[in-house]
Scaffold this active site. Sequence first.
Site, mmCIF file in Angstrom:
data_model
loop_
_atom_site.group_PDB
_atom_site.id
_atom_site.type_symbol
_atom_site.label_atom_id
_atom_site.label_comp_id
_atom_site.label_asym_id
_atom_site.label_seq_id
_atom_site.Cartn_x
_atom_site.Cartn_y
_atom_site.Cartn_z
ATOM 1 C CE LYS A 115 6.676 -4.086 -1.877
ATOM 2 N NZ LYS A 115 7.103 -2.842 -1.278
ATOM 3 C CD GLU A 131 10.672 -3.252 -2.067
ATOM 4 O OE1 GLU A 131 10.298 -4.378 -2.417
ATOM 5 O OE2 GLU A 131 9.924 -2.443 -1.460
ATOM 6 C CG HIS A 165 9.521 -2.849 -6.662
ATOM 7 N ND1 HIS A 165 10.182 -2.442 -5.535
ATOM 8 C CD2 HIS A 165 8.200 -2.701 -6.416
ATOM 9 C CE1 HIS A 165 9.281 -2.068 -4.622
ATOM 10 N NE2 HIS A 165 8.072 -2.215 -5.136
ATOM 11 C CG ASN A 173 5.179 -6.272 -5.246
ATOM 12 O OD1 ASN A 173 5.507 -7.448 -5.106
ATOM 13 N ND2 ASN A 173 6.056 -5.283 -5.320
ATOM 14 N N GLY A 176 6.216 1.498 1.842
ATOM 15 C CA GLY A 176 6.313 0.831 3.137
ATOM 16 C C GLY A 176 6.539 1.773 4.299
ATOM 17 C CD GLU A 179 5.621 0.728 -6.525
ATOM 18 O OE1 GLU A 179 4.596 0.331 -5.990
ATOM 19 O OE2 GLU A 179 6.701 0.106 -6.496
ATOM 20 C CB SER A 193 2.031 4.308 2.129
ATOM 21 O OG SER A 193 3.303 3.924 2.633
HETATM 22 P P1 13P Z 1 3.575 -0.471 0.128
HETATM 23 O O1 13P Z 1 2.148 -0.467 -0.379
HETATM 24 O O2 13P Z 1 3.815 -1.499 1.194
HETATM 25 O O3 13P Z 1 4.041 0.898 0.477
HETATM 26 O O4 13P Z 1 4.473 -0.977 -1.115
HETATM 27 C C1 13P Z 1 4.306 -0.385 -2.350
HETATM 28 C C2 13P Z 1 5.073 -1.152 -3.337
HETATM 29 O O5 13P Z 1 6.293 -1.140 -3.336
HETATM 30 C C3 13P Z 1 4.330 -1.949 -4.313
HETATM 31 O O6 13P Z 1 5.164 -2.439 -5.309
#
Ligand code: 13P
Length: 251
Positions: free
Chosen positions: A11, A98, A96, A9, A174, A168, A214
């Site tokens: 983003k 976010e 997601h 992803n 992140g 997640e 992560s």
């Molecule tokens: P990270 O791998 O940067 O922690 O992000 C995970 C994520 O949100 C994947 O959709």
Amino acid sequence: MRKNIVAGNWKMNKTLQEGVQLAADVRQALAAAGAVKCDVILAPPFIHLTEVVKTVGGQVEVSAQNCAAEASGAYTGEVSAAMVKSTGCTYVILGHSERRSYYGETNAILAKKVRLALDNGLKVIFCVGEVLAERESGKHFDVVGKQLKEGLFGLSAEDFAKIVVAYEPVWAIGTGKTATSVEAQDMHAFIRKAIAAQYGVQLADDTTILYGGSCNGGNAAELFACPDVDGGLIGGASLTAEKFMQIVTAF
Ligand code: 13P
């Protein structure tokens, strides 16, 4: 049959040119690696989709990161499931954290998006996960159970078969702080049990459940060795082919 999947992803990262380069790098690295034990999906921003589909040339499936909750019409700035499908991409990520937290996407909105995605022939990677306060107060199973119930469990079994679930934990996204393999396995087993209660053991057993948060080349092998962890949804470590391939080859 349950599939292993590693999905990147991206983003809101990479210009179109950088994204095409990254997709080409992943394609080349996969060719060099030979047979891998998972399906690979790339999820770039909307405007990259058509070019990335062309660049990966069928080696890799391509996913959008979102789609609209309406089919078409006067929704300035939105991108519909039909438009996503028309780029040649086969998946869409929905729910997601976010999207849930920054854009107010509720389970009810997400259920509408899931319906439109499936109606347009897309498979769905549906994200669930709790925030830190919910885990610390012991509510994480309830939170994830509610996200599954309200976001997905209105689907028929035939439709649910097109869903990949991604767990997640928001506190791990992140942050560099990954869930332990025990925490991940416990939640993945809970999710599979909830699917079994709704749709039966066979469909639950066939469902791919990804871990995200992560995940990197250093921890992927241990996470993927858990019986209910079928791969990863990768953010930061999907932004270079080298780091991403460390995860793809971790099975
Ligand atoms: P990270 O791998 O940067 O922690 O992000 C995970 C994520 O949100 C994947 O959709």
